[in-house]
Design a protein around this motif. Sequence first.
Motif, mmCIF file in Angstrom:
data_model
loop_
_atom_site.group_PDB
_atom_site.id
_atom_site.type_symbol
_atom_site.label_atom_id
_atom_site.label_comp_id
_atom_site.label_asym_id
_atom_site.label_seq_id
_atom_site.Cartn_x
_atom_site.Cartn_y
_atom_site.Cartn_z
ATOM 1 N N GLY A 139 6.923 -6.073 -6.087
ATOM 2 C CA GLY A 139 6.885 -7.518 -5.860
ATOM 3 C C GLY A 139 7.850 -8.000 -4.795
ATOM 4 O O GLY A 139 7.823 -9.167 -4.396
ATOM 5 N N TYR A 140 8.719 -7.121 -4.302
ATOM 6 C CA TYR A 140 9.717 -7.562 -3.305
ATOM 7 C C TYR A 140 9.048 -7.822 -1.951
ATOM 8 O O TYR A 140 8.215 -7.015 -1.499
ATOM 9 N N PRO A 141 9.452 -8.930 -1.281
ATOM 10 C CA PRO A 141 8.839 -9.257 0.012
ATOM 11 C C PRO A 141 8.896 -8.111 1.031
ATOM 12 O O PRO A 141 7.896 -7.827 1.696
ATOM 13 N N MET A 142 10.066 -7.443 1.156
ATOM 14 C CA MET A 142 10.165 -6.414 2.198
ATOM 15 C C MET A 142 9.438 -5.124 1.814
ATOM 16 O O MET A 142 9.124 -4.297 2.676
ATOM 17 N N VAL A 143 9.170 -4.952 0.534
ATOM 18 C CA VAL A 143 8.322 -3.827 0.107
ATOM 19 C C VAL A 143 6.871 -4.130 0.505
ATOM 20 O O VAL A 143 6.161 -3.251 1.008
ATOM 21 N N ARG A 144 6.477 -5.384 0.314
ATOM 22 C CA ARG A 144 5.132 -5.778 0.748
ATOM 23 C C ARG A 144 4.975 -5.579 2.268
ATOM 24 O O ARG A 144 3.952 -5.121 2.752
ATOM 25 N N GLN A 145 6.057 -5.950 2.995
ATOM 26 C CA GLN A 145 5.985 -5.796 4.457
ATOM 27 C C GLN A 145 5.933 -4.319 4.848
ATOM 28 O O GLN A 145 5.179 -3.935 5.747
ATOM 29 N N ALA A 146 6.729 -3.496 4.176
ATOM 30 C CA ALA A 146 6.722 -2.060 4.482
ATOM 31 C C ALA A 146 5.313 -1.497 4.279
ATOM 32 O O ALA A 146 4.808 -0.717 5.098
ATOM 33 N N ARG A 147 4.695 -1.901 3.184
ATOM 34 C CA ARG A 147 3.333 -1.426 2.890
ATOM 35 C C ARG A 147 2.361 -1.843 3.999
ATOM 36 O O ARG A 147 1.539 -1.044 4.452
ATOM 37 N N VAL A 212 3.901 1.912 -1.040
ATOM 38 C CA VAL A 212 4.241 1.699 0.373
ATOM 39 C C VAL A 212 3.494 2.676 1.282
ATOM 40 O O VAL A 212 2.946 2.289 2.316
ATOM 41 N N SER A 213 3.464 3.935 0.885
ATOM 42 C CA SER A 213 2.894 4.958 1.787
ATOM 43 C C SER A 213 1.372 4.967 1.777
ATOM 44 O O SER A 213 0.743 5.445 2.732
ATOM 45 N N ARG A 265 15.870 3.792 -3.706
ATOM 46 C CA ARG A 265 15.821 3.778 -2.238
ATOM 47 C C ARG A 265 14.605 4.561 -1.773
ATOM 48 O O ARG A 265 14.306 5.627 -2.322
ATOM 49 N N LEU A 266 13.926 4.018 -0.776
ATOM 50 C CA LEU A 266 12.722 4.669 -0.241
ATOM 51 C C LEU A 266 12.847 4.826 1.264
ATOM 52 O O LEU A 266 13.245 3.893 1.964
ATOM 53 N N ARG A 267 12.517 6.020 1.743
ATOM 54 C CA ARG A 267 12.420 6.258 3.189
ATOM 55 C C ARG A 267 11.072 6.912 3.471
ATOM 56 O O ARG A 267 10.677 7.843 2.764
ATOM 57 N N VAL A 268 10.393 6.379 4.476
ATOM 58 C CA VAL A 268 9.067 6.893 4.834
ATOM 59 C C VAL A 268 9.054 7.164 6.333
ATOM 60 O O VAL A 268 9.489 6.311 7.123
ATOM 61 N N TYR A 269 8.594 8.347 6.718
ATOM 62 C CA TYR A 269 8.597 8.720 8.141
ATOM 63 C C TYR A 269 7.202 9.153 8.575
ATOM 64 O O TYR A 269 6.567 9.982 7.910
ATOM 65 N N ALA A 304 9.662 -12.679 10.848
ATOM 66 C CA ALA A 304 9.223 -12.531 9.448
ATOM 67 C C ALA A 304 7.701 -12.582 9.383
ATOM 68 O O ALA A 304 7.052 -13.300 10.146
ATOM 69 N N ARG A 305 7.164 -11.816 8.483
ATOM 70 C CA ARG A 305 5.702 -11.726 8.400
ATOM 71 C C ARG A 305 5.147 -12.508 7.209
ATOM 72 O O ARG A 305 5.809 -12.632 6.179
ATOM 73 N N ASP A 306 3.900 -12.919 7.359
ATOM 74 C CA ASP A 306 3.243 -13.697 6.293
ATOM 75 C C ASP A 306 3.225 -12.943 4.973
ATOM 76 O O ASP A 306 3.354 -13.530 3.910
ATOM 77 N N VAL A 307 3.029 -11.625 5.064
ATOM 78 C CA VAL A 307 2.882 -10.843 3.831
ATOM 79 C C VAL A 307 4.166 -10.900 3.006
ATOM 80 O O VAL A 307 4.123 -10.848 1.768
ATOM 81 N N ALA A 308 5.321 -11.030 3.693
ATOM 82 C CA ALA A 308 6.591 -11.204 2.977
ATOM 83 C C ALA A 308 6.783 -12.669 2.609
ATOM 84 O O ALA A 308 7.254 -12.998 1.515
ATOM 85 N N GLY A 309 6.395 -13.540 3.517
ATOM 86 C CA GLY A 309 6.577 -14.974 3.292
ATOM 87 C C GLY A 309 5.821 -15.495 2.079
ATOM 88 O O GLY A 309 6.322 -16.346 1.352
#
Length: 382
Positions: A139-147, A212-213, A265-269, A304-309
């Motif tokens: 549910g976190y905005p920046m997780v949504r953006q990462a996805r 996210v991935s 913590r998540l890191r995706v490359y 900032a992106r809509d998906v986070a907003g």
Amino acid sequence: MGDRIKLGMVGGGKDAFIGAVHRIAARIDGEYELVAGALSSTPEKARESGEALGLAPSRIYGDFREMAIRENRIKDGIDAVAIVTPNHMHYPVAREFLRRGIHVICDKPLTATLPDARKLAKVAAESDALFVLTHNYTGYPMVRQAREMVANGELGAIRVVQVEYPQDWLTEAVEQTGTNKQSEWRTDPARSGAGGSTGDIGTHAFNLANFVSGLELEALAADLQSFVPGRRVDDNGHILLRYRGGARGMLWCSQVAPGNENALRLRVYGEKGGLEWAQEDPNYLWFTPFGEPKRLLTRAGAGARDVAGRVSRTPGGHPEGYLEGFANIYAEAARAIRAKMAGEACPAEVVFPTVEDGLAGVAFVDACVRSSARNAAWVKLA
Ligand SMILES: NC(=O)c1ccc[n+]([C@@H]2O[C@H](COP(=O)([O-])OP(=O)(O)OC[C@H]3O[C@@H](n4cnc5c(N)ncnc54)[C@H](O)[C@@H]3O)[C@@H](O)[C@H]2O)c1
């Protein structure tokens, strides 16, 4: 907004942990009203807990079955129920409400066992009611953006996933002191399931990495330990991951890592760049396009992106965190429930973890336990 969604709760009585978080999350956007509860495992405590929350005496139940039967019969009975009991009760409780067409918002892991998870997935599929699983980190905005960034191909094809969820609160045998009920059931395989840290927090890490991935796990090799003498479930796990399509990953979950609180913590490359997000600093996302300077992306700042907003509530620089992220799951559930009530399709942008995500999480725990019992052999997810 119209009428509030009438919410019931099972579990979450006096001295319980996550029930109170669900009640806050349900209130933040004013979408729900808690009107009924079977809040505790004993009728007496259930009554005291219901009274403390100001529930009408006729809507305080000593037993969840009685609550499901009566709430289904009365005019203005509950529309949805939150399930915040220990893991082994998720299936029997969810089944009673789903069968009666009452929407379910259930905490993770989906169930304590894989057979129960399969049965619950079937009951949910046969029910007209919705099933929402509170893997709240989605549910976190920046997780949504990462996805969104991964899905847009901004990282290129994903190669590597590193995810970890260390805590330290089970570093000592607190479950043997008789003073910490959260640790007592979590270290009892009959109530928690065969996985300890894998079920309790490994499932969050697993779900976040998938979310996210966009990858699907095919096989894993798990080295699980119970470091604390006498503990019957794992309190630490190192797990190698092989995803369909060739990506590789590592997942570490631990409840015996001193200094760590909720250090998810998540890191995706990918072929073109990477992303890094940490739950304890959740309003920020590092983006590392290959060959360029690192970029710190913020929840509501420049770019900032809509998906986070759409899942943010305050201007940038005002920290939003655990409670708001949790509330976003409730807000998404409310949109889906309202669409259902209106006989409309759920809006496409609404995203929440489902019973299938929960089934995958329990299959992940099952595979970890099977693998570890065979000296960390590679096993496929069931
Ligand atoms: N999403 C998250 O971040 C998160 C965090 C913590 C816990 N959880 C999950 O939430 C659930 C509860 O965890 P907790 O830490 O709040 O546990 P807890 O021990 O603090 O609370 C459990 C509550 O359930 C009640 N209960 C037990 N059996 C019951 C029954 N048959 N009928 C009615 N009530 C019953 C207990 O009396 C208690 O009030 C677990 O599944 C856990 O994995 C999720």
